[in-house]
Design a protein around this motif. Structure first.
Motif, PDB file in Angstrom:
ATOM      1  N   LYS A 122       0.880  -1.166   0.000  1.00 30.56           N
ATOM      2  CA  LYS A 122       0.000   0.000   0.000  1.00 30.56           C
ATOM      3  C   LYS A 122       0.912   1.209   0.000  1.00 30.56           C
ATOM      4  O   LYS A 122       1.795   1.319   0.833  1.00 30.56           O
ATOM      5  CB  LYS A 122      -0.854   0.047   1.266  1.00 30.56           C
ATOM      6  N   SER A 123       0.704   2.080  -0.911  1.00 29.82           N
ATOM      7  CA  SER A 123       1.567   3.253  -0.987  1.00 29.82           C
ATOM      8  C   SER A 123       0.808   4.475  -0.496  1.00 29.82           C
ATOM      9  O   SER A 123      -0.245   4.813  -1.020  1.00 29.82           O
ATOM     10  CB  SER A 123       2.015   3.475  -2.431  1.00 29.82           C
ATOM     11  N   SER A 124       1.348   5.114   0.529  1.00 31.65           N
ATOM     12  CA  SER A 124       0.724   6.353   0.992  1.00 31.65           C
ATOM     13  C   SER A 124       1.117   7.504   0.072  1.00 31.65           C
ATOM     14  O   SER A 124       0.501   8.551   0.072  1.00 31.65           O
ATOM     15  CB  SER A 124       1.137   6.653   2.434  1.00 31.65           C
ATOM     16  N   THR A 153      -5.041   8.412  -9.438  1.00 33.62           N
ATOM     17  CA  THR A 153      -5.671   7.519  -8.475  1.00 33.62           C
ATOM     18  C   THR A 153      -6.176   6.262  -9.175  1.00 33.62           C
ATOM     19  O   THR A 153      -6.045   5.160  -8.652  1.00 33.62           O
ATOM     20  CB  THR A 153      -6.844   8.244  -7.776  1.00 33.62           C
ATOM     21  N   ARG A 213      -3.123  -1.798  -7.753  1.00 32.29           N
ATOM     22  CA  ARG A 213      -3.423  -2.467  -6.480  1.00 32.29           C
ATOM     23  C   ARG A 213      -4.363  -3.648  -6.728  1.00 32.29           C
ATOM     24  O   ARG A 213      -4.184  -4.727  -6.179  1.00 32.29           O
ATOM     25  CB  ARG A 213      -4.049  -1.461  -5.512  1.00 32.29           C
ATOM     26  N   ARG A 214      -5.372  -3.449  -7.572  1.00 26.48           N
ATOM     27  CA  ARG A 214      -6.319  -4.516  -7.894  1.00 26.48           C
ATOM     28  C   ARG A 214      -5.594  -5.698  -8.538  1.00 26.48           C
ATOM     29  O   ARG A 214      -5.813  -6.851  -8.175  1.00 26.48           O
ATOM     30  CB  ARG A 214      -7.416  -4.000  -8.835  1.00 26.48           C
TER      31      ARG A 214
END
Length: 93
Positions: free
Chosen positions: A8-10, A16, A23-24
Motif C-alpha cells: 500500500k503506498s501512501s 488515483t 493495487r487490484r
C-alpha cells in the motif's frame, strides 16, 4: 508460506485510477497464489473469508466452534442468500 500482499503506498505518483488498478492487479495475483497453496486452501478461515460476509472475529469464533453457525453452515447461508433462497425461506409463515 503466505504470499506477500502488494504494498500500500501512501505516496503514489500518478493518477488515483492507475494506483487502484495496480493495487487490484496485485491483489488478484495474491489471491491466485493463495488458492494455489494446498495448505492455505485447506484452511477454514480462508474459505469463510472468501465465501461469507463474516468479520474476522466472527470467522475465528466460527472456526473454534463458538459461533452461531458451523463453517459449512456459514458458507451455505451466504451462498443461498446470494441466490435469494434465504429471503424466500425467511419470508415463509
Amino acid at each position: 508460506p503466505v504470499p506477500e500482499l502488494p504494498g500500500k503506498s501512501s505516496f503514489f505518483v500518478g493518477s488515483t485510477d492507475e494506483f487502484i488498478e495496480k493495487r487490484r492487479q496485485g491483489l488478484q495475483q495474491f489471491l491466485e497464489k493463495v488458492v494455489q497453496n494446498v495448505v492455505l486452501l485447506s484452511d477454514s478461515r480462508l474459505h469463510l473469508f472468501l465465501q461469507s460476509q463474516l468479520s474476522v472475529p466472527e470467522i475465528e469464533a466460527c472456526v473454534q466452534g463458538q459461533g452461531s453457525q458451523t463453517v459449512t453452515g456459514a458458507i451455505l447461508h451466504y451462498a443461498m442468500s446470494n441466490c435469494g433462497w434465504v429471503q424466500e425461506e425467511e419470508s415463509r409463515p
